[in-house]
Design a protein around this motif. Structure first.
Motif, PDB file in Angstrom:
ATOM      1  N   ALA A  37       0.821  -1.212   0.000  1.00  0.00           N
ATOM      2  CA  ALA A  37       0.000   0.000   0.000  1.00  0.00           C
ATOM      3  C   ALA A  37       0.854   1.260   0.000  1.00  0.00           C
ATOM      4  CB  ALA A  37      -0.929   0.002   1.210  1.00  0.00           C
ATOM      5  N   PHE A  68      -8.241   0.320  -6.599  1.00  0.00           N
ATOM      6  CA  PHE A  68      -9.457  -0.266  -6.029  1.00  0.00           C
ATOM      7  C   PHE A  68      -9.740  -1.640  -6.633  1.00  0.00           C
ATOM      8  CE2 PHE A  68     -14.074  -0.988  -6.230  1.00  0.00           C
ATOM      9  CZ  PHE A  68     -14.308  -1.144  -4.876  1.00  0.00           C
ATOM     10  N   SER A  69      -9.606  -1.760  -7.939  1.00  0.00           N
ATOM     11  CA  SER A  69      -9.879  -3.058  -8.565  1.00  0.00           C
ATOM     12  C   SER A  69      -8.857  -4.108  -8.128  1.00  0.00           C
ATOM     13  CB  SER A  69      -9.909  -2.928 -10.084  1.00  0.00           C
ATOM     14  OG  SER A  69      -8.659  -2.527 -10.574  1.00  0.00           O
ATOM     15  N   CYS A  71      -7.299  -4.148  -5.172  1.00  0.00           N
ATOM     16  CA  CYS A  71      -7.674  -4.491  -3.795  1.00  0.00           C
ATOM     17  C   CYS A  71      -8.944  -5.339  -3.752  1.00  0.00           C
ATOM     18  CB  CYS A  71      -7.875  -3.221  -2.972  1.00  0.00           C
ATOM     19  SG  CYS A  71      -6.380  -2.298  -2.670  1.00  0.00           S
ATOM     20  N   PHE A  72      -9.872  -5.030  -4.641  1.00  0.00           N
ATOM     21  CA  PHE A  72     -11.119  -5.803  -4.719  1.00  0.00           C
ATOM     22  C   PHE A  72     -10.813  -7.263  -5.045  1.00  0.00           C
ATOM     23  CE2 PHE A  72     -14.554  -7.466  -7.436  1.00  0.00           C
ATOM     24  CZ  PHE A  72     -15.582  -7.460  -6.509  1.00  0.00           C
ATOM     25  N   ARG A  73      -9.920  -7.490  -5.994  1.00  0.00           N
ATOM     26  CA  ARG A  73      -9.560  -8.863  -6.366  1.00  0.00           C
ATOM     27  C   ARG A  73      -8.770  -9.558  -5.262  1.00  0.00           C
ATOM     28  NH1 ARG A  73     -11.397 -11.781 -10.081  1.00  0.00           N
ATOM     29  NH2 ARG A  73      -9.401 -12.569 -10.721  1.00  0.00           N
ATOM     30  N   TRP A  75      -8.602  -8.678  -1.743  1.00  0.00           N
ATOM     31  CA  TRP A  75      -9.229  -8.824  -0.437  1.00  0.00           C
ATOM     32  C   TRP A  75     -10.755  -8.808  -0.453  1.00  0.00           C
ATOM     33  CZ3 TRP A  75      -5.480  -4.476  -0.055  1.00  0.00           C
ATOM     34  CH2 TRP A  75      -4.226  -4.925   0.338  1.00  0.00           C
ATOM     35  N   TRP A  77     -14.273  -6.175  -1.659  1.00  0.00           N
ATOM     36  CA  TRP A  77     -14.546  -4.738  -1.582  1.00  0.00           C
ATOM     37  C   TRP A  77     -14.932  -4.268  -0.189  1.00  0.00           C
ATOM     38  CZ3 TRP A  77     -19.228  -2.252  -0.643  1.00  0.00           C
ATOM     39  CH2 TRP A  77     -20.348  -3.067  -0.591  1.00  0.00           C
ATOM     40  N   GLN A  78     -15.341  -5.167   0.688  1.00  0.00           N
ATOM     41  CA  GLN A  78     -15.694  -4.766   2.048  1.00  0.00           C
ATOM     42  C   GLN A  78     -14.590  -5.014   3.057  1.00  0.00           C
ATOM     43  OE1 GLN A  78     -19.326  -6.929   2.686  1.00  0.00           O
ATOM     44  NE2 GLN A  78     -20.536  -5.078   2.331  1.00  0.00           N
ATOM     45  N   ASN A  81      -8.690  -3.643   4.655  1.00  0.00           N
ATOM     46  CA  ASN A  81      -7.546  -3.142   3.899  1.00  0.00           C
ATOM     47  C   ASN A  81      -7.981  -2.385   2.648  1.00  0.00           C
ATOM     48  OD1 ASN A  81      -5.622  -4.128   5.653  1.00  0.00           O
ATOM     49  ND2 ASN A  81      -5.382  -6.051   4.563  1.00  0.00           N
ATOM     50  N   THR A  82      -9.007  -2.878   1.970  1.00  0.00           N
ATOM     51  CA  THR A  82      -9.493  -2.205   0.759  1.00  0.00           C
ATOM     52  C   THR A  82     -10.062  -0.837   1.088  1.00  0.00           C
ATOM     53  OG1 THR A  82     -10.007  -4.335  -0.251  1.00  0.00           O
ATOM     54  CG2 THR A  82     -11.081  -2.402  -1.188  1.00  0.00           C
ATOM     55  N   VAL A  86      -8.156   2.657  -0.075  1.00  0.00           N
ATOM     56  CA  VAL A  86      -8.826   3.510  -1.054  1.00  0.00           C
ATOM     57  C   VAL A  86      -9.131   4.879  -0.458  1.00  0.00           C
ATOM     58  CG1 VAL A  86     -10.938   3.759  -2.422  1.00  0.00           C
ATOM     59  CG2 VAL A  86      -9.687   1.615  -2.444  1.00  0.00           C
TER      60      VAL A  86
END
Length: 149
Positions: A37, A68-69, A71-73, A75, A77-78, A81-82, A86
């Motif tokens: 990060a 964001f995408s 981190c979404f993949r 961890w 989206w909720q 860390n994401t 973000v």
């Protein structure tokens, strides 16, 4: 001939205090952020050196969506860390594009809230030090006490 750091980088003292507050707000989240990060946050901060323009603004938004995408993949989206990364990235990118005093004041307000949330991860003397340093930097960034020498 001695030049201050603010004069060397052609930045107003108010913007320098805003930068210090942002650094403290990011540091307050250090225990919770994954090491990767910090690379994204460093790139976002370095985008302040880019010239102003629509292409740069679009690049910043694309970078935020890319992170964001990723981190979404990685961890979901909720995941904590994401959300944390973000939000910190959005704050850093807003600081990078802030040109007026009004925009810098908004960055100061959001950085104070972000720093307060980051304090929840610290204990003992580091948390107390951050507790006093965050409002001190914010007061200097918002007041007329930060004058050019």
């Amino acid at each position: 001939m001695h030049l201050s750091i603010a004069a060397r980088f052609r930045v107003s003292p108010r913007a320098a205090w805003c930068c210090a507050l942002l650094a403290l707000a990011l540091f307050s989240h250090a225990p919770a952020l994954p090491p990767l990060a910090w690379l994204a946050l460093a790139l976002a901060a370095a985008s302040r050196l880019l010239p102003r323009g629509r292409l740069v603004e679009a690049t910043r938004i694309a970078f935020l969506l890319l992170v964001f995408s990723f981190c979404f993949r990685l961890w979901g989206w909720q995941a904590e860390n994401t959300v944390r990364l973000v939000l910190l990235l959005a704050l850093t990118l807003k600081w990078a594009e802030a040109a007026t005093e009004r925009e810098q004041a908004r960055v100061v307000a959001v950085a104070l809230v972000t720093g307060a949330l980051g304090l929840l991860r610290w204990n003992e003397w580091v948390g107390v030090l951050l507790l006093f340093a965050l409002p001190w930097c914010a007061m200097n960034a918002l007041s007329g006490a930060a004058r050019e020498n």
